[in-house]
Design an enzyme around this catalytic site. Structure first.
Site, mmCIF file in Angstrom:
data_model
loop_
_atom_site.group_PDB
_atom_site.id
_atom_site.type_symbol
_atom_site.label_atom_id
_atom_site.label_comp_id
_atom_site.label_asym_id
_atom_site.label_seq_id
_atom_site.Cartn_x
_atom_site.Cartn_y
_atom_site.Cartn_z
ATOM 1 C CB ALA A 43 -0.934 -0.004 1.208
ATOM 2 C CD GLU A 44 0.210 4.369 1.333
ATOM 3 O OE1 GLU A 44 -0.527 5.134 0.682
ATOM 4 O OE2 GLU A 44 -0.219 3.403 1.966
ATOM 5 C CB THR A 45 7.461 2.246 -0.450
ATOM 6 O OG1 THR A 45 7.126 0.917 -0.861
ATOM 7 C CG2 THR A 45 8.937 2.309 -0.113
ATOM 8 C CG HIS A 72 0.102 1.893 6.872
ATOM 9 N ND1 HIS A 72 -0.372 2.485 5.722
ATOM 10 C CD2 HIS A 72 0.974 0.937 6.462
ATOM 11 C CE1 HIS A 72 0.176 1.915 4.667
ATOM 12 N NE2 HIS A 72 1.004 0.970 5.084
#
Length: 272
Positions: A43-45, A72
């Protein structure tokens, strides 16, 4: 180059929301950061640039785009910094357009993040297409700069909802082209029993069909439930397949504390 993968908003591996974290002395090339996020397919880096032992800059990338705020991945980055990069008990993230996030860690490992409130306003004339995207009846629709937030009658409807993600993606992208802004996402929420509220979050136009746990949206969801329930402390649960628990407290001066735990899943070496 070292990279970490951390499960955020959970005390168990394979729960919560996984984020990759890379800590650097200087920003990498923007195209390289986007390619790393695409390769990770999380979802995210998060990319963290060191200022000093207590101060850092942070940026977040989905597989398809850079985003302006991610809760997060901020939790995951804080976990990594407290673990390997600083002996400080409190650190500060300097964030473009959002100011400073102050983060601390309790003795039991809980990480507390101080964010600006990003309230959602109730809209009477909501887009009718929401009735096509969502299959369950809903009570109210709210909007902030990040997402439409749809209030359901009960938490079971939140659990059972199966939105039309293809239609949501198409609609969000059309809105983005019209407004020349980042595509808006969609959150659904309801009062719960074990928790104060239960929510889910969908962002197909930004490369995420359903986000496991979305810390940033609770800067809007928690003020809504704090007003409805007449309390400042809200225990929230995001009811994705992985699930995640958020400990939230509405503070003075339009600030909010969102807290949670994290678990290290992996350390890796990137060959770039």
């Amino acid at each position: 180059m070292k990279m970490y993968q951390v499960d955020a908003f959970t005390t168990e591996l394979f729960k919560g929301n996984p984020a990759a974290v890379i800590v650097t002395e200087q920003w990498l090339d923007e195209a390289l950061m986007q390619n790393i996020a695409l390769e990770n397919n999380l979802a995210e880096t998060a990319f963290v640039k060191v200022i000093d032992a207590e101060n850092y800059e942070i940026r977040w990338f989905t597989p398809t785009t850079e985003v302006s705020f991610c809760g997060h991945a901020t939790l995951a980055s804080s976990f990594v910094l407290f673990k390997d990069y600083t002996a400080a008990l409190t650190l500060q993230f300097h964030v473009k357009d959002l100011g400073i996030f102050v983060v601390s860690q309790d003795a039991d490992g809980k990480i507390k993040m101080n964010f600006p409130v990003r309230r959602a306003e109730k809209i009477q004339q909501y887009p009718e297409i929401l009735k096509q995207i969502l299959s369950k009846p809903f009570k109210n629709v709210y909007l902030n700069r990040q997402a439409y937030i749809v209030e359901y009658e009960n938490s079971q409807d939140v659990l059972d909802e199966k939105p039309d993600l293809a239609l949501l993606k198409q609609w969000s992208k059309m809105q983005s082209l019209e407004t020349k802004e980042t595509a808006l996402d969609l959150a659904i929420t309801a009062q719960a029993t074990t928790y104060d509220c239960m929510s889910r979050y969908f962002a197909p136009a930004n490369g995420i069909d359903e986000d496991p746990v979305t810390g940033s949206i609770y800067t809007a969801i928690v003020p809504l439930w704090a007003d409805k329930l007449g309390k400042k402390e809200i225990l929230a649960y995001q009811a994705s397949t992985r699930g995640g628990k958020l400990y939230c407290e509405l503070l003075e001066n339009e600030r909010i504390e969102i807290s949670g735990y994290a678990q290290l899943y992996m350390q890796a070496e990137l060959y770039l």
